[in-house]
Design a protein around this motif. Sequence first.
Motif, PDB file in Angstrom:
ATOM      1  N   PRO A 590     -20.738   3.205 -13.418  1.00  0.00           N
ATOM      2  CA  PRO A 590     -19.404   3.789 -13.260  1.00  0.00           C
ATOM      3  C   PRO A 590     -18.337   2.933 -13.937  1.00  0.00           C
ATOM      4  CG  PRO A 590     -20.181   2.846 -11.188  1.00  0.00           C
ATOM      5  CD  PRO A 590     -21.347   2.844 -12.124  1.00  0.00           C
ATOM      6  N   VAL A 591     -17.280   3.608 -14.360  1.00  0.00           N
ATOM      7  CA  VAL A 591     -16.199   2.898 -15.053  1.00  0.00           C
ATOM      8  C   VAL A 591     -14.969   2.732 -14.165  1.00  0.00           C
ATOM      9  CG1 VAL A 591     -16.990   3.715 -17.307  1.00  0.00           C
ATOM     10  CG2 VAL A 591     -15.287   5.057 -16.024  1.00  0.00           C
ATOM     11  N   GLY A 592     -15.015   3.289 -12.959  1.00  0.00           N
ATOM     12  CA  GLY A 592     -13.880   3.158 -12.059  1.00  0.00           C
ATOM     13  C   GLY A 592     -14.237   3.663 -10.676  1.00  0.00           C
ATOM     14  N   VAL A 593     -13.365   3.358  -9.711  1.00  0.00           N
ATOM     15  CA  VAL A 593     -13.575   3.728  -8.310  1.00  0.00           C
ATOM     16  C   VAL A 593     -12.427   4.612  -7.848  1.00  0.00           C
ATOM     17  CG1 VAL A 593     -13.831   2.869  -5.946  1.00  0.00           C
ATOM     18  CG2 VAL A 593     -14.803   1.567  -7.858  1.00  0.00           C
ATOM     19  N   VAL A 594     -12.793   5.693  -7.118  1.00  0.00           N
ATOM     20  CA  VAL A 594     -11.803   6.574  -6.502  1.00  0.00           C
ATOM     21  C   VAL A 594     -12.079   6.607  -5.007  1.00  0.00           C
ATOM     22  CG1 VAL A 594     -10.910   8.931  -6.332  1.00  0.00           C
ATOM     23  CG2 VAL A 594     -11.560   7.999  -8.569  1.00  0.00           C
ATOM     24  N   ALA A 595     -11.031   6.471  -4.190  1.00  0.00           N
ATOM     25  CA  ALA A 595     -11.178   6.563  -2.738  1.00  0.00           C
ATOM     26  C   ALA A 595     -10.885   7.987  -2.277  1.00  0.00           C
ATOM     27  CB  ALA A 595     -10.233   5.584  -2.048  1.00  0.00           C
ATOM     28  N   MET A 596     -11.598   8.423  -1.241  1.00  0.00           N
ATOM     29  CA  MET A 596     -11.303   9.711  -0.626  1.00  0.00           C
ATOM     30  C   MET A 596     -10.213   9.504   0.417  1.00  0.00           C
ATOM     31  SD  MET A 596     -12.377  12.942  -0.614  1.00  0.00           S
ATOM     32  CE  MET A 596     -14.138  13.010  -0.941  1.00  0.00           C
ATOM     33  N   LEU A 653      -3.410  10.157 -10.152  1.00  0.00           N
ATOM     34  CA  LEU A 653      -4.864  10.043 -10.294  1.00  0.00           C
ATOM     35  C   LEU A 653      -5.348  10.872 -11.475  1.00  0.00           C
ATOM     36  CD1 LEU A 653      -7.677   9.160  -9.411  1.00  0.00           C
ATOM     37  CD2 LEU A 653      -7.645  10.979  -7.666  1.00  0.00           C
ATOM     38  N   ALA A 654      -4.779  12.065 -11.655  1.00  0.00           N
ATOM     39  CA  ALA A 654      -5.185  12.918 -12.778  1.00  0.00           C
ATOM     40  C   ALA A 654      -4.931  12.213 -14.107  1.00  0.00           C
ATOM     41  CB  ALA A 654      -4.435  14.245 -12.725  1.00  0.00           C
ATOM     42  N   ALA A 655      -3.832  11.503 -14.201  1.00  0.00           N
ATOM     43  CA  ALA A 655      -3.531  10.774 -15.444  1.00  0.00           C
ATOM     44  C   ALA A 655      -4.552   9.671 -15.692  1.00  0.00           C
ATOM     45  CB  ALA A 655      -2.118  10.185 -15.356  1.00  0.00           C
ATOM     46  N   GLN A 656      -4.949   8.988 -14.643  1.00  0.00           N
ATOM     47  CA  GLN A 656      -5.964   7.941 -14.775  1.00  0.00           C
ATOM     48  C   GLN A 656      -7.299   8.530 -15.235  1.00  0.00           C
ATOM     49  OE1 GLN A 656      -5.822   4.698 -14.454  1.00  0.00           O
ATOM     50  NE2 GLN A 656      -3.954   4.245 -13.312  1.00  0.00           N
ATOM     51  N   LEU A 657      -7.653   9.705 -14.691  1.00  0.00           N
ATOM     52  CA  LEU A 657      -8.944  10.318 -15.010  1.00  0.00           C
ATOM     53  C   LEU A 657      -8.989  10.854 -16.433  1.00  0.00           C
ATOM     54  CD1 LEU A 657      -9.530  12.246 -11.654  1.00  0.00           C
ATOM     55  CD2 LEU A 657     -10.808  10.261 -12.453  1.00  0.00           C
ATOM     56  N   SER A 658      -7.861  11.225 -16.955  1.00  0.00           N
ATOM     57  CA  SER A 658      -7.848  11.834 -18.289  1.00  0.00           C
ATOM     58  C   SER A 658      -8.323  10.870 -19.372  1.00  0.00           C
ATOM     59  CB  SER A 658      -6.435  12.335 -18.623  1.00  0.00           C
ATOM     60  OG  SER A 658      -5.527  11.245 -18.707  1.00  0.00           O
ATOM     61  N   GLY A 659      -8.280   9.578 -19.060  1.00  0.00           N
ATOM     62  CA  GLY A 659      -8.674   8.621 -20.089  1.00  0.00           C
ATOM     63  C   GLY A 659     -10.022   7.970 -19.862  1.00  0.00           C
ATOM     64  N   VAL A 660     -10.737   8.309 -18.775  1.00  0.00           N
ATOM     65  CA  VAL A 660     -12.014   7.636 -18.506  1.00  0.00           C
ATOM     66  C   VAL A 660     -13.102   8.196 -19.408  1.00  0.00           C
ATOM     67  CG1 VAL A 660     -11.398   7.131 -16.115  1.00  0.00           C
ATOM     68  CG2 VAL A 660     -12.653   9.222 -16.636  1.00  0.00           C
ATOM     69  N   ASP A 661     -14.069   7.342 -19.770  1.00  0.00           N
ATOM     70  CA  ASP A 661     -15.150   7.768 -20.664  1.00  0.00           C
ATOM     71  C   ASP A 661     -16.522   7.587 -20.020  1.00  0.00           C
ATOM     72  OD1 ASP A 661     -15.236   5.052 -20.570  1.00  0.00           O
ATOM     73  OD2 ASP A 661     -15.153   4.736 -22.740  1.00  0.00           O
ATOM     74  N   GLY A 662     -16.561   7.578 -18.674  1.00  0.00           N
ATOM     75  CA  GLY A 662     -17.834   7.433 -17.972  1.00  0.00           C
ATOM     76  C   GLY A 662     -17.710   7.906 -16.538  1.00  0.00           C
TER      77      GLY A 662
END
Length: 701
Positions: A590-596, A653-662
């Motif tokens: 994984p390239v990042g962590v998201v909390a629920m 969060l959507a802005a952060q996700l738009s740039g992830v590559d994994g």
Amino acid sequence: MDQEALRQSAEHHLRALAGDGAALREDQWTAIRALVVNRTRALVVQRTGWGKSAVYFVATALLRALGEGPTVIVSPLLALMRNQIEAAGRAGVHAATINSANIDQWHEVQEDVLAGRTDVLLVSPERLNNPEFRDTVLPELTASAGMLVVDEAHCISDWGHDFRPDYRRLRTLLGELPAGVPVLATTATANDRVVRDVADQLDLGARDTLVLRGELDRESLHLGVLRLPTAQARFAWLAENLDKLPGSGIIYTLTVAAANDVAAFLSAQGFAVSAYSGKTDPATRERIEHDLLANRIKAVAATSALGMGFDKPDLGFVIHLGAPPSPIAYYQQIGRAGRGVERADVLLLPGIEDQDIWAYFASLAFPPERVVRRVLDVLSEADRPLSTAAIEPRCDLSRSRLDMVLKVLDVDGAVHRVKGGWIATGRDWKYDEERYVGIAGARKAEQQAMLEYQRTEKCRMEYLLNQLDDPHAAPCGRCDNCAGPRWTAEVSGEAVAQARERLRRPGVDVEPRRMWPSGMAALDVPLSGKLAAGELAETGRALGRLTDIGWGNRLRELFAPGGPVDGPVPGDVVDGCVAVLASWGWAERPVGVVAMGSLTRPELVSSVAERISTIGRLPLLGTVEVRDAGERQSNSARRLAQVWRALEVGPTLAAQLSGVDGPVLLVDDRVDSGWTMTVACKLLRDAGAPAVLPFVLATTS
């Protein structure tokens, strides 16, 4: 045929069934004569191994010779049916079954029964309300039946109210039998309450009903209780003592997860042990049964799915890793041992989690009246039959509990199952609250009796037999209280360490949901059919199951209603999480962590996400936002609708996700229905995440 000739014929059939040296017990002959000569109804309560099956197979052979129709045996378990078919064959009786494991043979079996080529038909109680069987086969079968047998009749009382309500359908079946058709009900374990309930449910209260109730003690059984402080110590005890126990035997557990854990641990210690539960496929179950019968394995770690009707005369021991919730259930299971040997060891190793497990199963009992009335209202308002899937979105009941409610309502005449689903009959229906309260009270009393069995300093066998209302109860002289303990609760530190390593080994797969529930449009939710490939989560991981013996005990402490308030994740739990993540073996890191987001444990969830982010050197991308959507719904479709309206991926969060590559790691505290995780994964993927790896502390499955 005079009675002397009839008895000689009965003895001949018994020898074919049980061997050349076999002879009828007087009570067996009394029961057979009542069924064949007097054509009456009988209730036989005799210990396992006494020969109850011999009564109905010999009676069947005699009735068939007199030109009577086939015997119908209502039998609760597949394992029991397989043994009954084999036993019938030895008695010269041709038996067949209709069950969930032989669907492709149903038509052929039904034709053979109706044509008179089959002497005995074994069916499960659920089969009695299959529309095709009920409407096509059952009327002709009841009109021509030579005898009806209800085997393991205590199930009518113990299970029939809620877990298997189709048992209550037997009373209707009895009312449709022609006059003079004999009826036999048999069980090995029944106290006065159960005997009264069985007699009431089967309408056996007639003056001419024969009741045969024998002595239940078996002199080969040596009872004992071993108190060990932890689950690890109990596993260690098994590892150090299994090879000292006589012959082969059964290790009973209260949950499927525990059976799997016991089998895996003991197998790793070099023992031949297999796991057996209701989730084991039929072919594997049959293989395990044969392996145990042939002593090719030392033990089977089993739930109650292995038990009734399983006949192994030389079974040398029965161990319980956790106490069953009633003396009836306990005696039924220990009665598997010692039928054909001088000594069999019966040991109970209770656990601290036993009462939690009892409480969970008790929570599945019949629901409140308002919930049941809603089911009736939905069907009453429909202009066509509704399938269970169509009813589900309109009622706050899980699928399994909705199935149970519909069956109870069907037995009570308020609804009817037809091709295409269910319809309301329009008949008045009364919620029998007094009955349900009484059932709950009886079960609590029996749970308390099992706790007292563990504590008693008097004879354990006498205590159990008194609980079964056996008038012959007396001190046995054999149990650990009468004769002194034969087994010690001592275990080595090394064995405990090995068990701890196995039980605390973290990591359970969390399989993603792949299909939306039916009927979501009725709840104004635009989800249907299969989840698209671009919406699916990957297979996730949980630290452990709440039903596990190992991590389950620790996690139950964390999530107990009266347990710790919300707070940072404990250090030992962090260590377990790290071990799970280190052993995951994902295709791409994984390239990042998201909390629920969480309304109940926000600090716990956020601290898990933060610790993983820090330890794994992964950016913490943000949190899936959650709104309060009201009281939690237990029904799958309604829960999904609730989650759908509660979750949101905000702009940050959507802005952060738009740039992830994994892949991103999505962290939550627990998975129950799975819909929170499913919807959150869909939202994250819609927002740009290429893949989502769910990670939770606990799963309830």
